[in-house]
Scaffold this motif. Structure first.
Motif, PDB file in Angstrom:
ATOM      1  N   GLY A  52       0.815  -1.210   0.000  1.00  0.00           N
ATOM      2  CA  GLY A  52       0.000   0.000   0.000  1.00  0.00           C
ATOM      3  C   GLY A  52       0.845   1.255   0.000  1.00  0.00           C
ATOM      4  O   GLY A  52       0.541   2.227  -0.691  1.00  0.00           O
ATOM      5  N   PHE A  53       1.934   1.248   0.784  1.00  0.00           N
ATOM      6  CA  PHE A  53       2.823   2.407   0.805  1.00  0.00           C
ATOM      7  C   PHE A  53       3.543   2.580  -0.532  1.00  0.00           C
ATOM      8  O   PHE A  53       3.824   3.689  -0.958  1.00  0.00           O
ATOM      9  CB  PHE A  53       3.868   2.270   1.921  1.00  0.00           C
ATOM     10  N   ALA A  54       3.843   1.469  -1.201  1.00  0.00           N
ATOM     11  CA  ALA A  54       4.580   1.506  -2.465  1.00  0.00           C
ATOM     12  C   ALA A  54       3.669   1.734  -3.673  1.00  0.00           C
ATOM     13  O   ALA A  54       4.154   1.794  -4.799  1.00  0.00           O
ATOM     14  CB  ALA A  54       5.358   0.211  -2.648  1.00  0.00           C
ATOM     15  N   PHE A  55       2.379   1.889  -3.460  1.00  0.00           N
ATOM     16  CA  PHE A  55       1.418   1.989  -4.559  1.00  0.00           C
ATOM     17  C   PHE A  55       1.747   3.138  -5.506  1.00  0.00           C
ATOM     18  O   PHE A  55       1.819   2.962  -6.721  1.00  0.00           O
ATOM     19  CB  PHE A  55       0.000   2.143  -4.019  1.00  0.00           C
ATOM     20  N   LYS A  56       1.939   4.334  -4.990  1.00  0.00           N
ATOM     21  CA  LYS A  56       2.202   5.494  -5.845  1.00  0.00           C
ATOM     22  C   LYS A  56       3.528   5.351  -6.580  1.00  0.00           C
ATOM     23  O   LYS A  56       3.639   5.696  -7.752  1.00  0.00           O
ATOM     24  CB  LYS A  56       2.202   6.793  -5.022  1.00  0.00           C
ATOM     25  N   ARG A  57       4.534   4.848  -5.885  1.00  0.00           N
ATOM     26  CA  ARG A  57       5.838   4.653  -6.515  1.00  0.00           C
ATOM     27  C   ARG A  57       5.729   3.644  -7.661  1.00  0.00           C
ATOM     28  O   ARG A  57       6.282   3.856  -8.734  1.00  0.00           O
ATOM     29  CB  ARG A  57       6.859   4.186  -5.483  1.00  0.00           C
ATOM     30  N   ASN A  58       4.992   2.564  -7.441  1.00  0.00           N
ATOM     31  CA  ASN A  58       4.801   1.560  -8.487  1.00  0.00           C
ATOM     32  C   ASN A  58       4.023   2.123  -9.671  1.00  0.00           C
ATOM     33  O   ASN A  58       4.307   1.786 -10.820  1.00  0.00           O
ATOM     34  CB  ASN A  58       4.088   0.330  -7.934  1.00  0.00           C
ATOM     35  N   ALA A  59       3.050   2.975  -9.392  1.00  0.00           N
ATOM     36  CA  ALA A  59       2.270   3.594 -10.471  1.00  0.00           C
ATOM     37  C   ALA A  59       3.163   4.500 -11.322  1.00  0.00           C
ATOM     38  O   ALA A  59       3.085   4.478 -12.559  1.00  0.00           O
ATOM     39  CB  ALA A  59       1.109   4.388  -9.894  1.00  0.00           C
ATOM     40  N   LYS A  60       4.022   5.272 -10.679  1.00  0.00           N
ATOM     41  CA  LYS A  60       4.948   6.135 -11.430  1.00  0.00           C
ATOM     42  C   LYS A  60       5.931   5.299 -12.234  1.00  0.00           C
ATOM     43  O   LYS A  60       6.275   5.644 -13.364  1.00  0.00           O
ATOM     44  CB  LYS A  60       5.704   7.056 -10.480  1.00  0.00           C
ATOM     45  N   GLN A  61       6.400   4.191 -11.655  1.00  0.00           N
ATOM     46  CA  GLN A  61       7.336   3.315 -12.359  1.00  0.00           C
ATOM     47  C   GLN A  61       6.679   2.695 -13.588  1.00  0.00           C
ATOM     48  O   GLN A  61       7.293   2.609 -14.650  1.00  0.00           O
ATOM     49  CB  GLN A  61       7.843   2.212 -11.421  1.00  0.00           C
ATOM     50  N   ARG A  62       5.419   2.270 -13.474  1.00  0.00           N
ATOM     51  CA  ARG A  62       4.702   1.722 -14.624  1.00  0.00           C
ATOM     52  C   ARG A  62       4.553   2.771 -15.720  1.00  0.00           C
ATOM     53  O   ARG A  62       4.691   2.479 -16.902  1.00  0.00           O
ATOM     54  CB  ARG A  62       3.323   1.213 -14.202  1.00  0.00           C
ATOM     55  N   GLN A  63       4.280   4.017 -15.314  1.00  0.00           N
ATOM     56  CA  GLN A  63       4.131   5.091 -16.286  1.00  0.00           C
ATOM     57  C   GLN A  63       5.456   5.348 -17.003  1.00  0.00           C
ATOM     58  O   GLN A  63       5.479   5.534 -18.223  1.00  0.00           O
ATOM     59  CB  GLN A  63       3.644   6.360 -15.586  1.00  0.00           C
ATOM     60  N   ARG A  64       6.560   5.332 -16.263  1.00  0.00           N
ATOM     61  CA  ARG A  64       7.875   5.501 -16.884  1.00  0.00           C
ATOM     62  C   ARG A  64       8.176   4.362 -17.854  1.00  0.00           C
ATOM     63  O   ARG A  64       8.740   4.596 -18.928  1.00  0.00           O
ATOM     64  CB  ARG A  64       8.975   5.559 -15.810  1.00  0.00           C
ATOM     65  N   ASP A  65       7.828   3.144 -17.475  1.00  0.00           N
ATOM     66  CA  ASP A  65       8.061   1.993 -18.348  1.00  0.00           C
ATOM     67  C   ASP A  65       7.285   2.120 -19.653  1.00  0.00           C
ATOM     68  O   ASP A  65       7.815   1.821 -20.727  1.00  0.00           O
ATOM     69  CB  ASP A  65       7.680   0.693 -17.644  1.00  0.00           C
ATOM     70  N   VAL A  66       6.047   2.560 -19.567  1.00  0.00           N
ATOM     71  CA  VAL A  66       5.228   2.740 -20.771  1.00  0.00           C
ATOM     72  C   VAL A  66       5.826   3.819 -21.660  1.00  0.00           C
ATOM     73  O   VAL A  66       5.944   3.647 -22.884  1.00  0.00           O
ATOM     74  CB  VAL A  66       3.764   3.068 -20.396  1.00  0.00           C
ATOM     75  N   MET A  67       6.233   4.938 -21.058  1.00  0.00           N
ATOM     76  CA  MET A  67       6.833   6.017 -21.844  1.00  0.00           C
ATOM     77  C   MET A  67       8.135   5.559 -22.503  1.00  0.00           C
ATOM     78  O   MET A  67       8.412   5.898 -23.659  1.00  0.00           O
ATOM     79  CB  MET A  67       7.083   7.252 -20.966  1.00  0.00           C
ATOM     80  N   PHE A  68       8.942   4.786 -21.774  1.00  0.00           N
ATOM     81  CA  PHE A  68      10.188   4.269 -22.327  1.00  0.00           C
ATOM     82  C   PHE A  68       9.906   3.390 -23.538  1.00  0.00           C
ATOM     83  O   PHE A  68      10.582   3.488 -24.567  1.00  0.00           O
ATOM     84  CB  PHE A  68      10.961   3.481 -21.260  1.00  0.00           C
ATOM     85  N   ARG A  69       8.894   2.540 -23.451  1.00  0.00           N
ATOM     86  CA  ARG A  69       8.558   1.658 -24.570  1.00  0.00           C
ATOM     87  C   ARG A  69       8.053   2.441 -25.776  1.00  0.00           C
ATOM     88  O   ARG A  69       8.355   2.093 -26.922  1.00  0.00           O
ATOM     89  CB  ARG A  69       7.526   0.628 -24.138  1.00  0.00           C
ATOM     90  N   ILE A  70       7.297   3.499 -25.515  1.00  0.00           N
ATOM     91  CA  ILE A  70       6.807   4.328 -26.626  1.00  0.00           C
ATOM     92  C   ILE A  70       7.967   5.028 -27.319  1.00  0.00           C
ATOM     93  O   ILE A  70       8.067   5.042 -28.552  1.00  0.00           O
ATOM     94  CB  ILE A  70       5.758   5.341 -26.116  1.00  0.00           C
ATOM     95  N   VAL A  71       8.869   5.602 -26.534  1.00  0.00           N
ATOM     96  CA  VAL A  71      10.041   6.282 -27.110  1.00  0.00           C
ATOM     97  C   VAL A  71      10.901   5.285 -27.869  1.00  0.00           C
ATOM     98  O   VAL A  71      11.381   5.574 -28.976  1.00  0.00           O
ATOM     99  CB  VAL A  71      10.850   7.004 -25.997  1.00  0.00           C
TER     100      VAL A  71
END
Length: 119
Positions: free
Chosen positions: A79-98
């Motif tokens: 639960g504490f790591a939820f926001k960090r994991n969400a940001k990491q997923r967003q970075r991963d998606v952006m990396f794949r798009i780039v």
């Protein structure tokens, strides 16, 4: 991996806990934070909360205060790591798009070079 509904509910719970270890909230408090377009009801919310509890995001205790149902939520490590994991997923998606755009550009340039050599 959380579903879209679970993600929205977990985000609402995280927001309501406001950086503390836990919180005391009513179903209406959680429903007021959730987007209205998905038409959540208390039964659907309760099912999602219990699913999140089973997945280890928080401990959930149901109680009553002045006749109103209340949830005592204590965040766990997930639960504490939820926001960090969400940001990491967003970075991963952006990396794949780039990376896809770079690959497309390299393929285009390679095609132009081959066309100039053999064309």
């Amino acid at each position: 991996m959380l579903s879209k509904n679970e993600n929205e509910v977990m985000s609402a719970v995280y927001c309501l806990c406001d950086g503390t270890d836990g919180c005391l909230v009513s179903p209406l408090d959680i429903l007021s934070v959730l987007p209205a377009k998905h038409k959540y009801n208390t039964d659907k919310l309760e099912n999602i909360l219990y699913d999140l509890m089973r997945d280890g995001y928080f401990d959930l205790i149901t109680s009553e205060r002045k006749g109103e149902k209340m949830y005592v939520i204590s965040l766990k490590e997930n639960g504490f790591a939820f926001k960090r994991n969400a940001k990491q997923r967003q970075r991963d998606v952006m990396f794949r798009i780039v990376l896809a755009f770079i690959g497309a550009g390299a393929t285009f340039i390679f095609g132009v070079i081959l066309k100039a050599i053999f064309g």
